[in-house]
Design a protein around this motif. Sequence first.
Motif, PDB file in Angstrom:
ATOM      1  N   GLN A 138     -13.762   0.850 -13.841  1.00  0.00           N
ATOM      2  CA  GLN A 138     -12.977   2.059 -13.617  1.00  0.00           C
ATOM      3  C   GLN A 138     -13.949   3.225 -13.475  1.00  0.00           C
ATOM      4  OE1 GLN A 138      -9.092   2.726 -15.627  1.00  0.00           O
ATOM      5  NE2 GLN A 138     -10.111   4.471 -16.572  1.00  0.00           N
TER       6      GLN A 138
ATOM      7  N   HIS B 200      -9.946  12.530  -4.885  1.00  0.00           N
ATOM      8  CA  HIS B 200     -10.163  11.183  -4.362  1.00  0.00           C
ATOM      9  C   HIS B 200     -11.169  11.107  -3.218  1.00  0.00           C
ATOM     10  CE1 HIS B 200      -8.235   7.603  -5.950  1.00  0.00           C
ATOM     11  NE2 HIS B 200      -7.335   8.407  -6.497  1.00  0.00           N
TER      12      HIS B 200
ATOM     13  N   THR C 180      -7.211   5.015 -13.289  1.00  0.00           N
ATOM     14  CA  THR C 180      -7.097   6.031 -14.346  1.00  0.00           C
ATOM     15  C   THR C 180      -6.132   5.574 -15.436  1.00  0.00           C
ATOM     16  OG1 THR C 180      -7.229   7.589 -12.491  1.00  0.00           O
ATOM     17  CG2 THR C 180      -7.016   8.544 -14.656  1.00  0.00           C
TER      18      THR C 180
ATOM     19  N   CYS D 192     -13.508   6.434 -13.399  1.00  0.00           N
ATOM     20  CA  CYS D 192     -13.079   7.735 -13.908  1.00  0.00           C
ATOM     21  C   CYS D 192     -12.596   7.559 -15.341  1.00  0.00           C
ATOM     22  CB  CYS D 192     -11.957   8.323 -13.051  1.00  0.00           C
ATOM     23  SG  CYS D 192     -10.562   7.204 -12.838  1.00  0.00           S
TER      24      CYS D 192
ATOM     25  N   ILE E  15     -14.278  10.703  -5.112  1.00  0.00           N
ATOM     26  CA  ILE E  15     -14.296   9.372  -5.736  1.00  0.00           C
ATOM     27  C   ILE E  15     -14.727   8.320  -4.722  1.00  0.00           C
ATOM     28  CG2 ILE E  15     -12.890   7.546  -6.748  1.00  0.00           C
ATOM     29  CD1 ILE E  15     -11.097   9.694  -7.952  1.00  0.00           C
TER      30      ILE E  15
ATOM     31  N   ALA F 248      -9.970   3.399  -9.282  1.00  0.00           N
ATOM     32  CA  ALA F 248      -9.703   4.687  -9.921  1.00  0.00           C
ATOM     33  C   ALA F 248      -8.252   4.734 -10.390  1.00  0.00           C
ATOM     34  CB  ALA F 248      -9.987   5.835  -8.958  1.00  0.00           C
TER      35      ALA F 248
ATOM     36  N   THR G  35     -11.235  13.251 -12.954  1.00  0.00           N
ATOM     37  CA  THR G  35     -12.430  13.234 -12.104  1.00  0.00           C
ATOM     38  C   THR G  35     -12.175  14.117 -10.900  1.00  0.00           C
ATOM     39  OG1 THR G  35     -13.905  11.891 -10.710  1.00  0.00           O
ATOM     40  CG2 THR G  35     -11.670  11.073 -11.012  1.00  0.00           C
TER      41      THR G  35
END
Length: 325
Positions: A115, A284, A95, A117, A287, A93, A257
């Motif tokens: 990835q 997170h 980003t 997000c 995630i 993640a 996200t």
Amino acid sequence: DALALLQRVCANQMDVEAGRIVYTQMLNERGGINGRELRLLTADADISNATSLAPAYETLIDAEVDAITAGYSLADPAILKLAGDFSGPYLHAATMESVVDCVRNDFSRLGNVFQVCASDINYGLGLLRFLNDLEAKGDLNPRNRRMVVLQPFWPGLNIGLDQIDRGLGNKNWQIEVISDLPRGGVSWDPVLDRLHHLDPSVVVLASYFVEDSIALQKAFMARPIPSLLYKVYSPSIPAYRQELGHLTDGVVWATTTGLYSDRIGHQFKVQYRQRFGRDPGQSHAGIAYDRINILAGAWARAGNSRLFSKVIEDLRSTIHRGVNG
């Protein structure tokens, strides 16, 4: 046993750790994956130090884990190469559109990297949409049309400044980017001096790190200016509100996200609270939960977590609806 590496991520560590534990425990209570228990192997590292990261990755790869998940640790090209060399599924993640571009441009070597997000360039589009909407509704009447973007150093970071410039420049906004800020240990008092001199109507903090966000907030509230303060991601981390309390009132923040406010997201929050006695962060934790869920589904459908090419093909072709959307 199926092994998944989950790399800890600075101030997010507790949130990420708990998020992945929630689903791992639920999964194992239901009999695991194809009758096999899921185990988590964690390697600690300083994500701002490649010499610390490389040994952590090598330890996990040597342990022959079935998948690796991580947060921000792909900013360094050497670490991205290690992720590709792993050859098993790698979910992160970070980003960062710069990382996505690396995968696009070297797909044969980095096609195992996912990835989970949307990229950082979407922050600019979101900021544009937000400001335009506020102005259209009459909820934003800026005393001037100046914006300052504060961007502490992070390799490859791009929050979509080009989109911001194009979208606001033709509306007579002036955008000043302050990027001569170090990664970690920013002295915010001189930054506040510059902000008071520039006197912007909007201040944007382009840093994922909650330490930056907390320190700026304290400095800003000690010497306030009448500006809309807009941050990316960092206020999602529980430590932000825990340390700042009422000083966070009025801050606007965005994430590419975040935990949904629907039934699925609410159910996750309830399960999280029951297991850990506290609410999850807004990004997170979800995630981490979703990444384990995504991997578990791919492993179950592939029938064997060591069939990397089959697992990767499944990951790339399957649509997943998680607690973060």
